[in-house]
Design a protein around this motif. Structure first.
Motif, mmCIF file in Angstrom:
data_model
loop_
_atom_site.group_PDB
_atom_site.id
_atom_site.type_symbol
_atom_site.label_atom_id
_atom_site.label_comp_id
_atom_site.label_asym_id
_atom_site.label_seq_id
_atom_site.Cartn_x
_atom_site.Cartn_y
_atom_site.Cartn_z
ATOM 1 N N UNK A 1 11.418 0.856 3.219
ATOM 2 C CA UNK A 1 11.522 2.181 2.584
ATOM 3 C C UNK A 1 10.717 3.256 3.314
ATOM 4 N N UNK A 2 10.021 2.885 4.398
ATOM 5 C CA UNK A 2 9.244 3.792 5.245
ATOM 6 C C UNK A 2 8.012 4.386 4.570
ATOM 7 N N UNK A 3 7.562 3.779 3.495
ATOM 8 C CA UNK A 3 6.339 4.226 2.839
ATOM 9 C C UNK A 3 5.131 3.742 3.635
ATOM 10 N N UNK A 4 4.066 4.502 3.602
ATOM 11 C CA UNK A 4 2.817 4.078 4.234
ATOM 12 C C UNK A 4 1.799 3.639 3.183
ATOM 13 N N UNK A 5 2.242 3.477 1.961
ATOM 14 C CA UNK A 5 1.356 3.026 0.875
ATOM 15 C C UNK A 5 1.356 1.495 0.850
ATOM 16 N N UNK A 6 0.562 0.907 1.744
ATOM 17 C CA UNK A 6 0.481 -0.537 1.878
ATOM 18 C C UNK A 6 -0.854 -1.023 1.331
ATOM 19 N N UNK A 7 -0.843 -2.190 0.696
ATOM 20 C CA UNK A 7 -2.068 -2.755 0.121
ATOM 21 C C UNK A 7 -2.151 -4.238 0.456
ATOM 22 N N UNK A 8 -3.373 -4.709 0.697
ATOM 23 C CA UNK A 8 -3.585 -6.116 0.989
ATOM 24 C C UNK A 8 -3.266 -6.976 -0.221
ATOM 25 N N UNK A 9 -2.688 -8.138 0.056
ATOM 26 C CA UNK A 9 -2.472 -9.137 -0.979
ATOM 27 C C UNK A 9 -2.665 -10.517 -0.347
ATOM 28 N N UNK A 10 -3.338 -11.403 -1.058
ATOM 29 C CA UNK A 10 -3.557 -12.748 -0.528
ATOM 30 C C UNK A 10 -2.302 -13.584 -0.702
ATOM 31 N N UNK A 11 -1.981 -14.361 0.319
ATOM 32 C CA UNK A 11 -0.791 -15.199 0.337
ATOM 33 C C UNK A 11 -1.240 -16.651 0.158
ATOM 34 N N UNK A 12 -0.458 -17.438 -0.576
ATOM 35 C CA UNK A 12 -0.826 -18.837 -0.859
ATOM 36 C C UNK A 12 -0.972 -19.672 0.409
ATOM 37 N N UNK A 13 -0.119 -19.420 1.395
ATOM 38 C CA UNK A 13 -0.201 -20.185 2.634
ATOM 39 C C UNK A 13 0.609 -21.454 2.628
ATOM 40 N N UNK A 14 1.594 -21.525 1.737
ATOM 41 C CA UNK A 14 2.487 -22.685 1.716
ATOM 42 C C UNK A 14 3.921 -22.206 1.872
ATOM 43 N N UNK A 15 4.744 -23.085 2.410
ATOM 44 C CA UNK A 15 6.142 -22.740 2.601
ATOM 45 C C UNK A 15 6.883 -23.867 3.285
ATOM 46 N N UNK A 16 7.962 -23.500 3.971
ATOM 47 C CA UNK A 16 8.761 -24.492 4.688
ATOM 48 C C UNK A 16 9.073 -23.996 6.093
ATOM 49 N N UNK A 17 9.286 -24.951 6.983
ATOM 50 C CA UNK A 17 9.636 -24.630 8.354
ATOM 51 C C UNK A 17 11.086 -24.149 8.394
ATOM 52 N N UNK A 18 11.298 -22.917 8.868
ATOM 53 C CA UNK A 18 12.644 -22.339 8.906
ATOM 54 C C UNK A 18 13.296 -22.472 10.283
#
Length: 140
Positions: A42-59
């Motif tokens: 959306x081209x907004x510059x209103x970005x904020x940090x968020x912690x990510x769990x760090x789990x997922x799958x190999x794509x």
């Protein structure tokens, strides 16, 4: 912690603290790992940090036999390749990183869809210390 600017330098600082952080757009809620200072949706510059769990799958993945000099210094070469891949995080965003805990000498045994978890690789010491993002295959 969250008052750091959303940029690559701050992202690397978080990695050194063993925190996987992403930037979430406050306007459209899109998440980016690694972070972006401007949302490409959306081209907004209103970005904020968020912690990510760090789990997922190999794509997706590839095994590399001729890499950059710092990987050769770690012992990776034609006889000892390393794996890098695209990880689909549980937060529904993708990140590219090194993949540990897989048999890079036999890539036919590496499977898309393998569960992975974040792993922080610490290299160097003192002022030259750096932390690299990686993911490790989780035994099923």
């Amino acid at each position: 912690m969250m008052d750091r600017p959303v940029n690559d330098h701050s992202f690397e600082q978080f990695l050194g603290e063993e925190k996987l952080m992403g930037a979430r757009c406050s306007a459209c809620n899109t998440l980016f790992v690694p972070p972006r200072s401007v949302c490409v949706k959306c081209y907004s510059s209103r970005m904020a940090w968020t912690e990510v769990k760090g789990t997922g799958t190999l794509a997706a993945f590839t095994c590399i036999t001729i890499g950059p000099s710092f990987m050769a210094a770690e012992g990776y070469d034609r006889k000892n390749p390393y794996c890098t891949g695209v990880v689909e995080l549980h937060e529904k965003t993708r990140v590219v990183a090194r993949i540990e805990g897989v048999d890079s000498r036999n890539p036919e045994n590496i499977k898309v869809g393998t569960p992975v978890k974040v792993k922080f690789l610490h290299r160097g010491s003192a002022e030259k210390a750096r932390t690299f993002l990686a993911f490790e295959a989780v035994p099923e």
